[in-house]
Write a protein that holds these residues in place. Structure first.
Motif, short mmCIF file in Angstrom:
data_model
loop_
_atom_site.label_atom_id
_atom_site.label_comp_id
_atom_site.label_asym_id
_atom_site.label_seq_id
_atom_site.Cartn_x
_atom_site.Cartn_y
_atom_site.Cartn_z
N ARG A 46 1.00 -1.31 0.23
CA ARG A 46 -0.10 -0.10 0.15
C ARG A 46 0.94 1.29 0.08
N GLU A 47 1.90 1.21 0.60
CA GLU A 47 2.73 2.47 0.85
C GLU A 47 3.47 2.63 -0.67
N GLU A 48 3.91 1.62 -1.61
CA GLU A 48 4.50 1.88 -2.79
C GLU A 48 3.37 2.51 -3.53
N GLU A 49 2.11 1.90 -3.22
CA GLU A 49 0.97 2.24 -4.37
C GLU A 49 0.80 3.92 -3.95
N CYS A 50 0.81 4.28 -2.47
CA CYS A 50 0.69 5.91 -2.27
C CYS A 50 1.65 6.50 -2.92
N LYS A 51 3.00 5.98 -2.84
CA LYS A 51 4.29 6.68 -3.28
C LYS A 51 3.93 7.13 -4.76
N LEU A 85 -0.89 11.68 3.23
CA LEU A 85 -2.27 11.24 3.84
C LEU A 85 -2.80 9.94 3.48
N CYS A 86 -2.43 9.31 2.05
CA CYS A 86 -2.72 8.35 1.74
C CYS A 86 -2.07 7.16 2.61
N LYS A 87 -0.91 7.22 2.83
CA LYS A 87 -0.06 6.31 3.58
C LYS A 87 -0.69 6.27 5.23
N ALA A 88 -0.93 7.44 5.62
CA ALA A 88 -1.49 7.55 7.11
C ALA A 88 -3.04 6.87 6.95
N ALA A 89 -3.86 7.05 5.82
CA ALA A 89 -4.91 6.27 6.01
C ALA A 89 -4.89 4.80 5.59
N LEU A 90 -3.85 4.50 5.01
CA LEU A 90 -3.90 3.03 4.62
C LEU A 90 -2.94 2.19 5.40
N THR A 91 -1.91 2.70 5.96
CA THR A 91 -0.86 1.96 6.81
C THR A 91 -0.87 2.40 7.99
N GLY A 92 -1.24 3.68 8.45
CA GLY A 92 -0.96 4.16 9.76
C GLY A 92 0.38 4.64 9.96
N GLU A 93 0.99 4.59 8.86
CA GLU A 93 2.57 5.11 9.08
C GLU A 93 2.64 6.33 8.37
N ASP A 116 -11.73 5.21 0.77
CA ASP A 116 -11.69 6.00 -0.38
C ASP A 116 -10.23 5.93 -1.19
N PHE A 117 -9.20 6.29 -0.46
CA PHE A 117 -8.00 5.86 -0.89
C PHE A 117 -7.72 4.84 -1.81
#
Length: 357
Positions: free
Chosen positions: A47-52, A198-206, A234-235
């Motif tokens: 998920r983090e790579e997708e957000c990046k 914000l995506c990383k915060a929403a999907l990973t909490g990191e 949403d993300f």
């Protein structure tokens, strides 16, 4: 006695078997737990790579206009509102809608002042790198000397700034600077980076600490944790389409992105960080001089206006020192970036009347 010994041996063997079974169960649970933790981490990494990758996806015109209009509304609420006579069909309409609706033009001195600013602004926008987007120029009722822009072609000047200019060329320089931020897509650099956090915060909490730096440190961190977790669905959905399409997002997500984007603009300015924002201020100054030259204004008048401002000017964004800005403009002129142009028309009667008040 012998029976007791046999019984004891049997009991001992049974206990050993039970203990071995329980130990094996514990080892199995531990192994299963480790395997699950590894799968969870792999999912978070994915998920983090997708957000990046959001940072590499282009911001479409629809997304720019949607977010820019929302930002314009938020920034506009920090003043007394539009400085114009509003006709009944635009009362209570958001600023973002004013450029997209057929409305009855208001009449009066204030409306004439807005018409004048639009005329100057659109003449500059016409010679910019983005002449065909829907530009919106508006005067805001605010005594401080300020101007600001938002993605999507929104440019605002305050009545305080209009009182400070000496001629039309100086007004053109201010409008050209804000146009330069829009044509250079400077604010979108920060928007994309903020969207990743914000995506990383929403999907990973990191990555929450980085994302929360502009919302009040540790207190903002816990607030952002609660807020971001609401938008994990949403993300996730928007990451699965080729382009991050805000037009298909919920209004709540658009509002959340806008609020965090405004916080970032307030903290670092038109850029992904303070360094890029500083470079973008010089770039917008050079763009202003270039547009002024193409439109027939004297770029020196913009330098003269900057020289009279207090350092750090801008509604939210931090700016370089005026001395550095003037030096950079002088260097640009020396490099034949600007045409020779000497026009500095007098201000209109409406603007001269505003200056006398």
């Amino acid at each position: 006695m012998r029976r007791l010994v046999v019984a004891a041996v049997a009991l001992s063997s049974s206990c050993a078997a039970v203990t071995g079974f329980l130990s094996g169960a514990r080892r199995g649970d531990l192994a299963a737990g480790v395997a699950q933790a590894e799968r969870d981490q792999q999912a978070r990494d994915r998920r983090e790579e997708e957000c990046k990758r959001l940072n590499d996806k282009p911001v479409t015109w629809e997304e720019e206009r949607e977010i820019g209009g929302a930002v314009a509304v938020v920034l506009g609420t920090k003043t007394k509102g539009p400085y114009t006579e509003l006709s009944p069909d635009v009362v209570n309409k958001p600023l973002a809608e004013l450029a997209n609706k057929d409305v009855t033009p208001p009449k009066g001195e204030r409306a004439a002042l807005n018409e004048y600013v639009n005329k100057v602004g659109k003449a500059l926008a016409a010679v910019s790198e983005r002449p065909d987007i829907r530009w919106t120029f508006m005067v805001l009722d605010e005594p401080t000397v300020n101007a600001f822009s938002a993605p999507g072609g929104y440019v605002f000047v305050t009545t305080g700034l209009l009182k400070a200019v000496d001629n039309e060329a100086q007004l053109a320089g201010v409008l050209g600077h804000e146009i330069g931020h829009v044509t250079g897509r400077h604010a979108l650099d920060g928007y994309r980076r903020q969207k990743v956090s914000l995506c990383k915060a929403a999907l990973t909490g990191e990555d929450l600490e980085k994302a929360a730096r502009v919302v009040g440190g540790p207190a903002g961190l816990s607030q952002l944790q609660r807020e971001a977790s609401r938008f994990s669905g949403d993300f996730s959905r928007l990451l699965n389409v080729p382009v991050f399409d805000v037009s298909n997002a919920t209004r709540e997500l658009v509002r959340f992105l806008t609020e965090q984007f405004v916080e970032l603009l307030s903290a670092v300015g038109n850029g992904a960080d303070t360094d890029s924002a500083r470079r973008n201020e010089f770039s917008a100054d050079e763009a202003a001089g270039r547009y002024m030259s193409f439109a027939g204004y004297d770029p020196l008048e913009y330098e003269r206006f900057i020289g009279r401002l207090a350092d750090g000017g801008g509604l939210f964004q931090p700016h370089p020192s005026n001395k550095d800005r003037m030096a950079a403009l002088a260097k640009a002129r020396g490099g034949d970036v600007f045409f020779e142009a000497k026009a500095a028309p007098a201000l209109t009667a409406e603007l001269q009347g505003l200056k006398r008040r």
